[in-house]
Write a protein that holds these residues in place. Structure first.
Motif, PDB file in Angstrom:
ATOM      1  N   GLU A 192      -1.716  -6.683  -7.465  1.00  0.00           N
ATOM      2  CA  GLU A 192      -2.227  -5.640  -8.374  1.00  0.00           C
ATOM      3  C   GLU A 192      -2.678  -4.478  -8.147  1.00  0.00           C
ATOM      4  O   GLU A 192      -2.423  -3.450  -8.746  1.00  0.00           O
ATOM      5  N   ASP A 193      -3.329  -4.473  -6.936  1.00  0.00           N
ATOM      6  CA  ASP A 193      -3.792  -3.332  -6.177  1.00  0.00           C
ATOM      7  C   ASP A 193      -2.772  -2.268  -6.065  1.00  0.00           C
ATOM      8  O   ASP A 193      -2.829  -0.912  -6.421  1.00  0.00           O
ATOM      9  N   LYS A 196       0.110  -2.350  -7.579  1.00  0.00           N
ATOM     10  CA  LYS A 196       0.937  -1.819  -8.691  1.00  0.00           C
ATOM     11  C   LYS A 196       0.047  -0.774  -9.417  1.00  0.00           C
ATOM     12  O   LYS A 196       0.430   0.178 -10.172  1.00  0.00           O
ATOM     13  N   SER A 197      -1.474  -0.815  -9.281  1.00  0.00           N
ATOM     14  CA  SER A 197      -1.998   0.176  -9.934  1.00  0.00           C
ATOM     15  C   SER A 197      -2.184   1.682  -9.002  1.00  0.00           C
ATOM     16  O   SER A 197      -2.474   2.712  -9.743  1.00  0.00           O
ATOM     17  N   LYS A 198      -1.648   1.547  -7.737  1.00  0.00           N
ATOM     18  CA  LYS A 198      -1.444   2.556  -6.990  1.00  0.00           C
ATOM     19  C   LYS A 198      -0.155   3.153  -7.347  1.00  0.00           C
ATOM     20  O   LYS A 198       0.297   4.534  -6.798  1.00  0.00           O
ATOM     21  N   GLY A 199       0.855   2.621  -7.963  1.00  0.00           N
ATOM     22  CA  GLY A 199       2.095   3.097  -8.431  1.00  0.00           C
ATOM     23  C   GLY A 199       3.407   3.034  -7.441  1.00  0.00           C
ATOM     24  O   GLY A 199       4.336   3.375  -7.665  1.00  0.00           O
ATOM     25  N   LEU A 200       3.089   1.865  -6.624  1.00  0.00           N
ATOM     26  CA  LEU A 200       4.210   1.718  -5.735  1.00  0.00           C
ATOM     27  C   LEU A 200       5.303   0.954  -6.452  1.00  0.00           C
ATOM     28  O   LEU A 200       5.236   0.052  -7.233  1.00  0.00           O
ATOM     29  N   ASP A 201       6.406   0.894  -5.870  1.00  0.00           N
ATOM     30  CA  ASP A 201       7.699   0.294  -6.393  1.00  0.00           C
ATOM     31  C   ASP A 201       7.633  -1.093  -6.067  1.00  0.00           C
ATOM     32  O   ASP A 201       7.070  -1.688  -5.005  1.00  0.00           O
ATOM     33  N   SER A 254       8.530  -1.949  -2.134  1.00  0.00           N
ATOM     34  CA  SER A 254       7.597  -1.668  -1.506  1.00  0.00           C
ATOM     35  C   SER A 254       6.435  -2.736  -1.675  1.00  0.00           C
ATOM     36  O   SER A 254       5.565  -2.909  -0.372  1.00  0.00           O
TER      37      SER A 254
END
Length: 110
Positions: free
Chosen positions: A27-28, A30-35, A38
């Protein structure tokens, strides 16, 4: 293992120290916008480090239990202190077996 080059080791060590779950890490990230690739590489590296620490402590427990069991066996067979025979035979052997089985649990529970 090409994913290890893109993974930040310091961040993963912080996650291990905080004892976060893989879902929280996902979740963390995903919130940072990683694919997705990654994120999966970060989680794989996190699990590898976490299980490595767990495996090390499991082998330490099994080793201590084995040494305690051997000492208990030698002290029981030689009967060095006759008034402590029961402590060596039942107490120390039981403690050694519990340590070994706790180590096996940590190793195989994974």
């Amino acid at each position: 293992m090409s994913y290890a080059a893109s993974v930040n080791a310091e961040t993963i060590q912080q996650w291990v120290d905080k004892k976060l779950s893989p879902q929280m890490i996902e979740e963390d990230l995903k919130s940072k916008g990683l694919d997705a690739d990654s994120i999966m590489s970060h989680i794989k590296e996190f699990r590898r480090i976490r299980y490595g620490k767990r495996k090390f402590s499991a082998f330490v427990m099994m080793g201590i239990g084995a040494v305690m069991g051997f000492i208990s066996c030698v002290l029981t067979i030689t009967n060095v202190l006759p008034h402590m025979f029961d402590i060596f035979l039942y107490g120390l052997t039981t403690a050694a077996a519990l340590l070994v089985f706790r180590g096996l649990y940590l190793l195989f529970e994974g």
